[in-house]
Design a protein around this motif. Structure first.
Motif, PDB file in Angstrom:
ATOM      1  N   TRP A   1      29.635  36.714  12.141  1.00  0.00           N
ATOM      2  CA  TRP A   1      30.738  37.587  12.538  1.00  0.00           C
ATOM      3  C   TRP A   1      31.489  37.058  13.754  1.00  0.00           C
ATOM      4  CZ3 TRP A   1      32.657  42.504  11.019  1.00  0.00           C
ATOM      5  CH2 TRP A   1      32.145  42.954   9.794  1.00  0.00           C
ATOM      6  N   ALA A   2      31.348  35.791  14.060  1.00  0.00           N
ATOM      7  CA  ALA A   2      31.946  35.222  15.272  1.00  0.00           C
ATOM      8  C   ALA A   2      33.467  35.336  15.294  1.00  0.00           C
ATOM      9  CB  ALA A   2      31.533  33.763  15.423  1.00  0.00           C
ATOM     10  N   VAL A   3      34.089  35.449  14.112  1.00  0.00           N
ATOM     11  CA  VAL A   3      35.545  35.600  14.067  1.00  0.00           C
ATOM     12  C   VAL A   3      35.966  36.924  14.698  1.00  0.00           C
ATOM     13  CG1 VAL A   3      37.528  35.895  12.525  1.00  0.00           C
ATOM     14  CG2 VAL A   3      35.841  34.119  12.061  1.00  0.00           C
ATOM     15  N   TYR A   4      35.126  37.956  14.545  1.00  0.00           N
ATOM     16  CA  TYR A   4      35.503  39.296  14.988  1.00  0.00           C
ATOM     17  C   TYR A   4      34.793  39.750  16.262  1.00  0.00           C
ATOM     18  CZ  TYR A   4      37.304  39.341  10.244  1.00  0.00           C
ATOM     19  OH  TYR A   4      37.970  39.022   9.098  1.00  0.00           O
ATOM     20  N   ILE A   5      33.624  39.165  16.559  1.00  0.00           N
ATOM     21  CA  ILE A   5      32.862  39.576  17.738  1.00  0.00           C
ATOM     22  C   ILE A   5      32.876  38.452  18.760  1.00  0.00           C
ATOM     23  CG2 ILE A   5      30.642  40.356  18.610  1.00  0.00           C
ATOM     24  CD1 ILE A   5      29.931  41.230  15.771  1.00  0.00           C
ATOM     25  N   PRO A   6      33.485  38.655  19.920  1.00  0.00           N
ATOM     26  CA  PRO A   6      33.447  37.620  20.956  1.00  0.00           C
ATOM     27  C   PRO A   6      32.006  37.262  21.324  1.00  0.00           C
ATOM     28  CG  PRO A   6      35.015  39.359  21.521  1.00  0.00           C
ATOM     29  CD  PRO A   6      34.255  39.838  20.327  1.00  0.00           C
ATOM     30  N   LEU A   7      31.757  35.978  21.529  1.00  0.00           N
ATOM     31  CA  LEU A   7      30.394  35.516  21.808  1.00  0.00           C
ATOM     32  C   LEU A   7      29.811  36.177  23.043  1.00  0.00           C
ATOM     33  CD1 LEU A   7      30.808  31.701  21.051  1.00  0.00           C
ATOM     34  CD2 LEU A   7      29.704  33.421  19.615  1.00  0.00           C
ATOM     35  N   GLU A   8      30.659  36.481  24.022  1.00  0.00           N
ATOM     36  CA  GLU A   8      30.174  37.033  25.278  1.00  0.00           C
ATOM     37  C   GLU A   8      30.073  38.560  25.256  1.00  0.00           C
ATOM     38  OE1 GLU A   8      34.634  36.975  25.438  1.00  0.00           O
ATOM     39  OE2 GLU A   8      33.041  35.615  24.753  1.00  0.00           O
ATOM     40  N   ALA A   9      30.405  39.202  24.142  1.00  0.00           N
ATOM     41  CA  ALA A   9      30.438  40.661  24.069  1.00  0.00           C
ATOM     42  C   ALA A   9      29.039  41.258  24.172  1.00  0.00           C
ATOM     43  CB  ALA A   9      31.100  41.105  22.773  1.00  0.00           C
ATOM     44  N   ASP A  10      28.903  42.334  24.978  1.00  0.00           N
ATOM     45  CA  ASP A  10      27.646  43.070  24.993  1.00  0.00           C
ATOM     46  C   ASP A  10      27.630  44.017  23.796  1.00  0.00           C
ATOM     47  OD1 ASP A  10      29.330  45.169  25.673  1.00  0.00           O
ATOM     48  OD2 ASP A  10      28.672  45.266  27.756  1.00  0.00           O
ATOM     49  N   THR A  11      26.558  44.797  23.656  1.00  0.00           N
ATOM     50  CA  THR A  11      26.426  45.651  22.477  1.00  0.00           C
ATOM     51  C   THR A  11      27.567  46.646  22.365  1.00  0.00           C
ATOM     52  OG1 THR A  11      24.010  45.454  22.508  1.00  0.00           O
ATOM     53  CG2 THR A  11      24.943  47.303  21.278  1.00  0.00           C
ATOM     54  N   SER A  12      27.974  47.242  23.487  1.00  0.00           N
ATOM     55  CA  SER A  12      29.047  48.226  23.467  1.00  0.00           C
ATOM     56  C   SER A  12      30.361  47.596  23.004  1.00  0.00           C
ATOM     57  CB  SER A  12      29.226  48.841  24.858  1.00  0.00           C
ATOM     58  OG  SER A  12      30.308  49.745  24.879  1.00  0.00           O
ATOM     59  N   ALA A  13      30.679  46.430  23.553  1.00  0.00           N
ATOM     60  CA  ALA A  13      31.911  45.738  23.165  1.00  0.00           C
ATOM     61  C   ALA A  13      31.831  45.272  21.715  1.00  0.00           C
ATOM     62  CB  ALA A  13      32.163  44.558  24.086  1.00  0.00           C
ATOM     63  N   GLU A  14      30.644  44.843  21.297  1.00  0.00           N
ATOM     64  CA  GLU A  14      30.456  44.411  19.908  1.00  0.00           C
ATOM     65  C   GLU A  14      30.739  45.551  18.945  1.00  0.00           C
ATOM     66  OE1 GLU A  14      26.552  42.613  18.361  1.00  0.00           O
ATOM     67  OE2 GLU A  14      26.665  44.617  17.493  1.00  0.00           O
ATOM     68  N   ARG A  15      30.181  46.738  19.216  1.00  0.00           N
ATOM     69  CA  ARG A  15      30.369  47.860  18.308  1.00  0.00           C
ATOM     70  C   ARG A  15      31.818  48.338  18.307  1.00  0.00           C
ATOM     71  NH1 ARG A  15      24.924  48.921  16.719  1.00  0.00           N
ATOM     72  NH2 ARG A  15      24.138  46.803  17.012  1.00  0.00           N
ATOM     73  N   ALA A  16      32.479  48.255  19.448  1.00  0.00           N
ATOM     74  CA  ALA A  16      33.902  48.613  19.504  1.00  0.00           C
ATOM     75  C   ALA A  16      34.722  47.656  18.644  1.00  0.00           C
ATOM     76  CB  ALA A  16      34.393  48.593  20.948  1.00  0.00           C
ATOM     77  N   ALA A  17      34.381  46.356  18.684  1.00  0.00           N
ATOM     78  CA  ALA A  17      35.084  45.365  17.864  1.00  0.00           C
ATOM     79  C   ALA A  17      34.822  45.616  16.380  1.00  0.00           C
ATOM     80  CB  ALA A  17      34.636  43.957  18.249  1.00  0.00           C
ATOM     81  N   LEU A  18      33.589  45.987  16.047  1.00  0.00           N
ATOM     82  CA  LEU A  18      33.259  46.276  14.653  1.00  0.00           C
ATOM     83  C   LEU A  18      34.025  47.501  14.159  1.00  0.00           C
ATOM     84  CD1 LEU A  18      29.388  45.724  14.683  1.00  0.00           C
ATOM     85  CD2 LEU A  18      31.109  44.258  13.617  1.00  0.00           C
ATOM     86  N   TRP A  19      34.096  48.532  14.987  1.00  0.00           N
ATOM     87  CA  TRP A  19      34.809  49.752  14.593  1.00  0.00           C
ATOM     88  C   TRP A  19      36.287  49.471  14.380  1.00  0.00           C
ATOM     89  CZ3 TRP A  19      33.855  53.986  12.251  1.00  0.00           C
ATOM     90  CH2 TRP A  19      34.756  55.048  12.289  1.00  0.00           C
ATOM     91  N   GLU A  20      36.868  48.656  15.246  1.00  0.00           N
ATOM     92  CA  GLU A  20      38.276  48.291  15.076  1.00  0.00           C
ATOM     93  C   GLU A  20      38.470  47.509  13.783  1.00  0.00           C
ATOM     94  OE1 GLU A  20      41.940  45.990  17.386  1.00  0.00           O
ATOM     95  OE2 GLU A  20      39.898  45.758  18.097  1.00  0.00           O
ATOM     96  N   THR A  21      37.534  46.608  13.467  1.00  0.00           N
ATOM     97  CA  THR A  21      37.610  45.856  12.213  1.00  0.00           C
ATOM     98  C   THR A  21      37.591  46.801  11.020  1.00  0.00           C
ATOM     99  OG1 THR A  21      36.491  43.942  13.188  1.00  0.00           O
ATOM    100  CG2 THR A  21      36.472  44.113  10.784  1.00  0.00           C
ATOM    101  N   TYR A  22      36.685  47.787  11.069  1.00  0.00           N
ATOM    102  CA  TYR A  22      36.598  48.746   9.967  1.00  0.00           C
ATOM    103  C   TYR A  22      37.855  49.607   9.868  1.00  0.00           C
ATOM    104  CZ  TYR A  22      35.613  53.102   7.600  1.00  0.00           C
ATOM    105  OH  TYR A  22      35.721  54.191   6.782  1.00  0.00           O
ATOM    106  N   GLU A  23      38.312  50.136  11.005  1.00  0.00           N
ATOM    107  CA  GLU A  23      39.454  51.046  10.998  1.00  0.00           C
ATOM    108  C   GLU A  23      40.731  50.391  10.479  1.00  0.00           C
ATOM    109  OE1 GLU A  23      39.553  54.698  13.966  1.00  0.00           O
ATOM    110  OE2 GLU A  23      39.765  52.773  15.002  1.00  0.00           O
TER     111      GLU A  23
END
Length: 276
Positions: free
Chosen positions: A195-217
């Motif tokens: 999922w490196a295209v959508y989740i920044p490598l440096e993202a913590d869990t909170s930032a990761e889940r926010a990126a995932l939610w934006e991808t879904y939405e």
């Protein structure tokens, strides 16, 4: 040389993108000469691995990879790690574009392809994107378009690594779906890599889940029949229309609200041609 390069790849996902994906596209285009010495554009190139594979392994004349994100900057570092090369080939160009930008600024092409990207195109840009691709093709040129998974299929949320229940995005309330996504167990390293295209490598869990939610939405709701109509309305001829189905049993409540064909069609692959 290229076979040796494939053997040296340690990451299975990289091998798929660099090796298998270009092979599939080339096979689909075999009746028109494949990708050899063709002008090729990838619509939504991600980190550029598939485009690199086409440039090197298929010896395309020119490969342009366009992307709305900066992830293509990882192309060379990944290639250095997996292939041992120190510079990208002269026939490969990776460029950032704004959503909805015309593609003809890069010239015209014999082949344009898109792999698991078109479901991320904003709903209002679907028709302009199809028209832009049509315009950027040479007469007789081909557009290879693949989507997997489609939105209404069991895995259509794209969130299956975190929410494994088929059709969870259609059966759960939006707030419940979001809560379960944000509360899911820590993401495995293998999944983060995929999922490196959508989740920044440096993202913590909170930032990761926010990126995932934006991808879904921001997933569009395109279906296979609508996608075909969209292509035909842009002027394309359909050379081949291939679809794969799920074997999951459909929950009864979904059949009350949704079309069975939409619920069961997981993947669509279209080979489209611009008339001469």
């Amino acid at each position: 040389m290229t076979d040796t390069m494939l053997q040296g790849i340690s990451d299975p996902l990289y091998r798929t993108k660099f090796g298998s994906l270009p092979d599939i596209i080339s096979d689909w285009l075999s009746e028109s000469g494949g990708l050899y010495k063709k002008d090729v554009l990838e619509f939504g190139c991600g980190e550029g691995t598939a485009a690199l594979g086409i440039a090197i392994r298929k010896e395309a004349q020119r490969v342009i990879g366009v992307e709305i994100l900066d992830v293509f900057e990882q192309c060379l570092p990944l290639a250095q790690a997996q292939l041992g090369i120190t510079e990208l080939p002269a026939n490969l160009y990776l460029r950032k574009i704004a959503p909805g930008s015309p593609l003809t600024v890069f010239g015209t092409f014999d082949v344009i392809y898109s792999w698991s990207v078109f479901e991320h195109v904003s709903q209002e840009l679907l028709r302009p994107a199809m028209a832009s691709i049509f315009e950027a093709l040479n007469p007789g040129g081909h557009f290879f378009l693949q989507i997997d998974p489609l939105y209404y299929s069991p895995n259509g949320s794209h969130m299956m690594p975190w929410l494994r229940e088929p059709w969870a995005h259609l059966t759960m309330q939006a707030n419940e779906f979001r809560t379960k996504l944000f509360d899911a167990p820590k993401t495995e390293a293998k999944v983060r890599n995929e999922w490196a295209v959508y989740i920044p490598l440096e993202a913590d869990t909170s930032a990761e889940r926010a990126a995932l939610w934006e991808t879904y939405e921001t997933l569009n709701r395109v279906t296979a029949p609508y996608l075909r109509r969209l292509a035909e309305s842009a002027g394309f001829e359909v050379v081949r229309d291939y679809r794969t189905k799920t074997e999951h049993e459909i929950p009864g409540e979904l059949l009350d609200a949704y079309d069975r064909e939409a619920l069961t069609t997981e993947q669509v692959v279209l080979l489209l041609r611009k008339p001469r």
